[in-house]
Design a protein around this motif. Sequence first.
Motif, PDB file in Angstrom:
ATOM      1  N   LYS A  17       0.860  -1.183  -0.006  1.00  7.36           N
ATOM      2  CA  LYS A  17       0.161   0.028  -0.158  1.00  7.36           C
ATOM      3  C   LYS A  17       0.925   1.208  -0.105  1.00  7.36           C
ATOM      4  O   LYS A  17       0.781   2.114  -0.766  1.00  7.36           O
ATOM      5  CB  LYS A  17      -0.849   0.000   1.052  1.00  7.36           C
ATOM      6  N   ARG A 120       4.396  -4.155  13.891  1.00  8.12           N
ATOM      7  CA  ARG A 120       3.246  -4.419  13.551  1.00  8.12           C
ATOM      8  C   ARG A 120       2.505  -5.092  14.842  1.00  8.12           C
ATOM      9  O   ARG A 120       2.690  -6.244  14.573  1.00  8.12           O
ATOM     10  CB  ARG A 120       2.933  -4.859  12.356  1.00  8.12           C
ATOM     11  N   ARG A 139      -9.878 -12.279   7.066  1.00  9.34           N
ATOM     12  CA  ARG A 139     -10.121 -10.888   6.497  1.00  9.34           C
ATOM     13  C   ARG A 139     -10.492 -10.787   5.211  1.00  9.34           C
ATOM     14  O   ARG A 139     -11.216 -10.000   4.781  1.00  9.34           O
ATOM     15  CB  ARG A 139      -8.794 -10.126   6.690  1.00  9.34           C
TER      16      ARG A 139
HETATM   17  C1  S3P Z   1      -2.838  -3.334  10.976  1.00  6.55           C
HETATM   18  C2  S3P Z   1      -1.755  -3.070  10.044  1.00  6.55           C
HETATM   19  C3  S3P Z   1      -1.130  -2.065  10.211  1.00  6.55           C
HETATM   20  C4  S3P Z   1      -1.411  -0.994  11.280  1.00  6.55           C
HETATM   21  C5  S3P Z   1      -1.540  -1.691  12.669  1.00  6.55           C
HETATM   22  C6  S3P Z   1      -2.645  -2.590  12.413  1.00  6.55           C
HETATM   23  C7  S3P Z   1      -3.849  -4.459  10.870  1.00  6.55           C
HETATM   24  O1  S3P Z   1      -0.658  -1.012   9.106  1.00  6.55           O
HETATM   25  O2  S3P Z   1      -2.459  -0.108  11.009  1.00  6.55           O
HETATM   26  O3  S3P Z   1      -0.471  -2.203  13.060  1.00  6.55           O
HETATM   27  O4  S3P Z   1      -4.534  -4.893  11.591  1.00  6.55           O
HETATM   28  O5  S3P Z   1      -3.659  -5.174   9.730  1.00  6.55           O
HETATM   29  P1  S3P Z   1      -0.031  -1.815   7.644  1.00  6.55           P
HETATM   30  O6  S3P Z   1      -0.985  -2.631   6.807  1.00  6.55           O
HETATM   31  O7  S3P Z   1       0.364  -0.482   6.890  1.00  6.55           O
HETATM   32  O8  S3P Z   1       1.307  -2.266   8.321  1.00  6.55           O
END
Ligand code: S3P
Length: 173
Positions: A17, A120, A139
Amino acid sequence: MKLNEHIFLIGFMGCGKSTNARYLSRVTGAEQMEMDQKIVEDQGMAITEIFAKFGEPFFRDLETGLIRSMKGKEPMVVSCGGGAVLREENVALMKEVGKIVLLTATPETIYDRVKDSTDRPVLNGNMNIEYITELMEKRRPKYEAAADIVVATDMKNTREICEEILEKVERCH
Ligand code: S3P
């Protein structure tokens, strides 16, 4: 190509992303917004710290607030946190003001991209292909239901992925 509404890039952690948002921002001239980074800046705290101190629902509320604030802003390329579309409310808010682009990658590709990261919280302590596969499958229905457009990223470079995104966004209007 000039954007006439926001583009929200969604998908599992490590699907590309941020990298693709940066490239899309460059070629369209639209501002890039990194949701995670904006939340970190606004709160003055790392994501892991927000999760640890206030819990995941609090972080999810911050995501909702941020998406809500995008209404009325100049079109942006938004790199969403991997969990941002798990709430239906967020999906509805995004659809009001833009197009949702789902980037996909295999669990093996994802693992390769995120294995050295410790920021993360969702994967900390679970950094393996089995867990990533399981969470991705869990998901998947929500990601797919949210998406206006799907782009598979495995074996493609950033330029190819972004050209495909822009082509599909244009056709989606
Ligand atoms: C999350 C993804 C993370 C961040 C957090 C939770 C998730 O973003 O928002 O750690 O629940 O998938 P990225 O997808 O940019 O790593």
